[in-house]
Design a protein around this motif. Structure first.
Motif, short mmCIF file in Angstrom:
data_model
loop_
_atom_site.label_atom_id
_atom_site.label_comp_id
_atom_site.label_asym_id
_atom_site.label_seq_id
_atom_site.Cartn_x
_atom_site.Cartn_y
_atom_site.Cartn_z
N MET A 151 15.76 -1.93 3.95
CA MET A 151 14.39 -1.58 4.33
C MET A 151 13.77 -2.69 5.17
N LYS A 152 14.01 -3.93 4.77
CA LYS A 152 13.48 -5.05 5.54
C LYS A 152 14.13 -5.13 6.92
N GLN A 153 15.42 -4.80 6.97
CA GLN A 153 16.16 -4.87 8.22
C GLN A 153 15.72 -3.80 9.22
N PHE A 154 15.52 -2.57 8.75
CA PHE A 154 15.23 -1.47 9.65
C PHE A 154 13.74 -1.15 9.77
N PHE A 155 12.96 -1.54 8.77
CA PHE A 155 11.51 -1.27 8.81
C PHE A 155 10.75 -2.52 8.40
N PRO A 156 10.82 -3.58 9.21
CA PRO A 156 10.18 -4.85 8.83
C PRO A 156 8.66 -4.74 8.67
N LYS A 157 8.02 -3.95 9.52
CA LYS A 157 6.57 -3.81 9.43
C LYS A 157 6.17 -3.13 8.13
N LEU A 158 6.86 -2.07 7.78
CA LEU A 158 6.58 -1.36 6.53
C LEU A 158 6.89 -2.24 5.33
N SER A 159 7.97 -2.99 5.38
CA SER A 159 8.34 -3.88 4.26
C SER A 159 7.28 -4.94 4.03
N LYS A 160 6.74 -5.49 5.10
CA LYS A 160 5.69 -6.50 4.96
C LYS A 160 4.43 -5.88 4.36
N GLU A 166 2.02 -5.45 -2.95
CA GLU A 166 2.77 -5.72 -4.19
C GLU A 166 3.52 -4.47 -4.69
N VAL A 167 4.07 -3.74 -3.75
CA VAL A 167 4.89 -2.57 -4.07
C VAL A 167 6.35 -2.92 -3.75
N ARG A 168 7.17 -2.93 -4.78
CA ARG A 168 8.59 -3.22 -4.59
C ARG A 168 9.36 -1.91 -4.41
N ALA A 169 10.43 -1.99 -3.66
CA ALA A 169 11.24 -0.80 -3.42
C ALA A 169 11.74 -0.17 -4.71
N SER A 170 12.06 -1.02 -5.68
CA SER A 170 12.59 -0.53 -6.96
C SER A 170 11.60 0.37 -7.69
N MET A 171 10.32 0.28 -7.33
CA MET A 171 9.30 1.07 -8.01
C MET A 171 9.37 2.55 -7.65
N PHE A 172 10.05 2.87 -6.55
CA PHE A 172 10.12 4.29 -6.17
C PHE A 172 11.53 4.76 -5.78
N LEU A 190 1.71 3.00 6.00
CA LEU A 190 1.11 1.81 6.62
C LEU A 190 -0.41 1.80 6.50
N HIS A 191 -1.00 2.94 6.20
CA HIS A 191 -2.46 3.03 6.11
C HIS A 191 -2.94 3.18 4.66
N LEU A 192 -2.06 3.00 3.70
CA LEU A 192 -2.42 3.19 2.30
C LEU A 192 -2.38 1.88 1.53
N SER A 193 -3.20 1.82 0.49
CA SER A 193 -3.20 0.66 -0.41
C SER A 193 -2.33 0.96 -1.62
N PHE A 194 -2.24 -0.02 -2.53
CA PHE A 194 -1.30 0.01 -3.66
C PHE A 194 -1.30 1.35 -4.40
N GLU A 195 -2.45 1.73 -4.97
CA GLU A 195 -2.51 2.94 -5.79
C GLU A 195 -2.20 4.19 -4.98
N HIS A 196 -2.69 4.23 -3.76
CA HIS A 196 -2.47 5.40 -2.92
C HIS A 196 -1.01 5.49 -2.47
N ILE A 197 -0.37 4.35 -2.30
CA ILE A 197 1.05 4.34 -1.94
C ILE A 197 1.87 4.99 -3.04
N LEU A 198 1.63 4.56 -4.27
CA LEU A 198 2.40 5.10 -5.40
C LEU A 198 2.11 6.59 -5.60
N HIS A 199 0.85 6.97 -5.41
CA HIS A 199 0.50 8.39 -5.56
C HIS A 199 1.18 9.22 -4.48
#
Length: 428
Positions: free
Chosen positions: A280-289, A295-301, A350-359
């Motif tokens: 994910m960091k290799q192919f989508f660096p902007k999204l990973s950052k 504070e959303v880790r890939a393992s969470m989803f 890219l336009h969502l915050s922590f809670e909205h990302i998980l939702h």
């Protein structure tokens, strides 16, 4: 379609034919113009008033004959259109029948890499539902194994049933076999798949039997949550015994080795998540950052996505396509699909915050189109060397440079013949 190696297709590995980002396009279908049905009413509206010296009865007979001829011609044209529409589907099935007839004798031989290189391109273009059962069974060698291991599955079931009636431990058991079987029963009752239609379903009775049999076949793993969704997917296309042996193959054989995901230390799961995050960091660096800032880790989803190879969360339409390719290419398909999903979701995340990302990610699987995701994933320049590099890094960080686990998974081909004989004849 002739199944001949003309050397024009690329090989696997670093020279991936999709590394350039070009998608193998489908052959363009010819446009079929469906003629408008001409009704007798529209024809009759063209009638002229007969002259006084003409016989109306004769003219009426002529018009009736003309109308009948027009309708018959129209019906023939409509029949031709239906044949044209059906022809591509029949041709696709015939193509796959020819492919499977040719590769079936080669499965399990030194020609396996040749089979993989040739069949993967056909698989990527799509496998008809009507051919999926035979394709999965032939391409994995399940048909051959069933012929060589007749009676083994029934023996495993008898052994599991005998344990259900006792509560004791065998000398080599760390956990009670009865406890494992009870857990299987509980999980079976609450297993459901995200079907795109009601045409495909599975029997919970068969699901329970397959999982119970495998727990006896491989008591070291026994049963782990997640296996139930994989088997339920198999049963949507395969018979009960075919599903059992396909589970044996994907758990223990290359290039699958799912057994490592469900082992007691779950070493394979940790390595899988490490590779997923690095890709994910290799192919989508902007999204990973962005995910890191929130504070959303890939393992969470992605844990549930990858551990069950998408069977627990995504529509069967996409899941079946993933497994079509996975059974031919192996783990590269799993990671490539994950990247395709992230590419599809990147603009929103890219336009969502922590809670909205998980939702968003919790409801995301039910909104994707399987064909679109698989096509988009092929545009991503993922190569085998990318995956291998991250796997090597993980093994070094884990304190091991070895490419193989110290305890090699049990192989079907190395099963003790005495054990097989005992299992196939046991009546305990």
């Amino acid at each position: 379609e002739n199944f001949v190696d003309d050397g024009s297709e690329s090989k696997l590995g670093d020279e991936s034919d999709h590394s350039s980002g070009v998608l193998l396009s489908e052959e363009e279908e010819e446009d079929v113009v469906i003629p408008r049905r001409v009704t007798s009413t529209s024809v009759c509206s063209l009638e002229t008033v007969p002259e006084e010296d003409e016989e109306p009865a004769y003219e009426e007979a002529q018009m009736t004959s003309k109308n009948s001829s027009v309708v018959e011609d129209e019906e023939r044209r409509m029949d031709d259109v239906e044949l044209i529409i059906d022809k591509p589907f029949e041709a696709e099935e015939l193509k796959w029948k020819n492919v499977l007839d040719k590769v079936s004798p080669l499965v399990g031989t030194s020609s396996s890499s040749y089979i993989q290189d040739k069949v993967k391109h056909h698989i990527r273009k799509g496998l008809p539902d009507s051919m999926r059962q035979r394709a999965w069974v032939v391409l994995t060698g399940v048909d051959r194994i069933m012929n060589e291991r007749k009676g083994v599955y029934q023996g495993m079931l008898r052994h599991a049933n005998s344990i259900s009636q006792t509560s004791g431990l065998t000398p080599n058991d760390k956990y009670s076999n009865r406890t494992v079987l009870n857990q299987i029963d509980k999980d079976t009752d609450r297993t459901s798949l995200k079907h795109s239609s009601s045409e495909r379903t599975f029997s919970r009775r068969e699901l329970r039997r397959v999982l119970r049999a495998y727990s006896q076949f491989d008591p070291e793993v026994g049963y782990c949550q997640g296996m139930n969704y994989i088997v339920a997917t198999f049963l949507s296309f395969l018979s009960e015994e075919e599903a059992f042996w396909l589970l044996v193959v994907v758990m223990n054989e290359e290039p699958y080795n799912l057994r490592e995901l469900f082992s007691e230390d779950m070493s394979g799961t940790h390595e899988m998540l490490y590779i997923a995050e690095k890709l994910m960091k290799q192919f989508f660096p902007k999204l990973s950052k962005h995910l890191q800032r929130e504070e959303v880790r890939a393992s969470m989803f992605v844990t549930q996505w990858l551990m069950t190879l998408y069977t627990s969360s995504f529509p069967l339409d996409m899941v079946s396509r993933v497994w079509d390719s996975f059974l031919v290419e192996g783990w590269k398909v799993v990671y490539r699909t994950m990247l395709g999903l992230m590419k599809h979701a990147e603009g929103t995340l890219l336009h969502l915050s922590f809670e909205h990302i998980l939702h968003y990610l919790s409801s995301f699987p039910g909104k994707v189109d399987g064909q679109t995701i698989m096509q988009e994933s092929l545009k991503i320049g993922l190569k085998t060397k990318h995956i291998q590099k991250h796997a090597n890094d993980w093994q070094r960080s884990a304190g091991s440079c070895s490419q193989e686990s110290s305890s090699s998974p049990k192989k079907v081909s190395r099963l003790d013949s005495a054990t097989l004989s005992t299992c196939s004849t046991s009546t305990r």
